[in-house]
Write an enzyme that holds these catalytic residues in place. Sequence first.
Site, mmCIF file in Angstrom:
data_model
loop_
_atom_site.group_PDB
_atom_site.id
_atom_site.type_symbol
_atom_site.label_atom_id
_atom_site.label_comp_id
_atom_site.label_asym_id
_atom_site.label_seq_id
_atom_site.Cartn_x
_atom_site.Cartn_y
_atom_site.Cartn_z
ATOM 1 N N GLU A 48 0.864 -1.180 0.000
ATOM 2 C CA GLU A 48 0.000 0.000 0.000
ATOM 3 C C GLU A 48 0.900 1.230 0.000
ATOM 4 O O GLU A 48 1.765 1.365 0.867
ATOM 5 C CB GLU A 48 -0.892 -0.025 1.236
ATOM 6 N N ASP B 273 -4.981 9.591 9.695
ATOM 7 C CA ASP B 273 -3.574 9.293 9.915
ATOM 8 C C ASP B 273 -3.096 9.826 11.258
ATOM 9 O O ASP B 273 -3.360 10.971 11.628
ATOM 10 C CB ASP B 273 -2.722 9.907 8.798
#
Length: 277
Positions: A49, A60
Amino acid sequence: MSDLSRLFDQLRSQNRKALMPFVTAGDPDIQTTAAVVAAAREAGADLCEIGVPYSDPIADGPVIQASYQRALEAGFRLQNIFDLGDQLSQGDTKAMPKVTMVSYSIIYRVGMKAYVERAMKAGYSGAIVPDLLIEEAAPLSAVCQEAGFDLIQLITPTTTRDRQKKIVELTTGFLYYVSVTGITGERSALPSEIVDSVSWLRDQTSLPVCIGFGISSPETAAQLAPISDGLIVGSAIVRRMAEAAASAKKAGGDPVASAASEVKAFCEQLRSAIDNA
């Protein structure tokens, strides 16, 4: 059949679980990203990824936020993700499927069809789009299915079961199950209810279910491998990359080689833990 479907069929036939490292494109530069992906592949990673740096983090944690900021400050531009894909389509990493983790706002700005075409041309097999609501996913899903490009969507511990079923209908490749409520990051413990939640989801679909967020060690990977089809490891890898590169640079060594070596060693530990779980 897509690249991801072929991969997971092969893994099932071998009774193996996928190891999927996450790296940020361009942190600290594209050369390092390419070297780390190659090192992960050599250590037994099955697919990768690759995060597309974005100025407004979605889910995040601080480690990946910082990596995005470093990449952007170093001059990362969207074209670099396609250049990286072209580079990774050569040599040992050619056979390893790669997917982008990308904000829908980027895809929308480029154009859905244009993004998918450019990504496929660069060798990417699919995209994870964390900020794409299921209510708005049908147009991109249609474009992806027509092109044979997988659209991977996320399910979280707070996603209702009715909503999970809707997400399954518009997802291809694999389902990304977020193991914790919150942002990405390394954790020493994961919720006890994850076993029941993932088991229920796997009963609803033939799609592979891969678990991400919070997987920080071989021990965590070993705990989750039996209930999943694959494990996604991000912050623990990004942190090791940054620390190894910074340490090598300070000592007058080779930051690229140091980052790649550190990630290879960690992925070997993860691979062993997953295979022996």
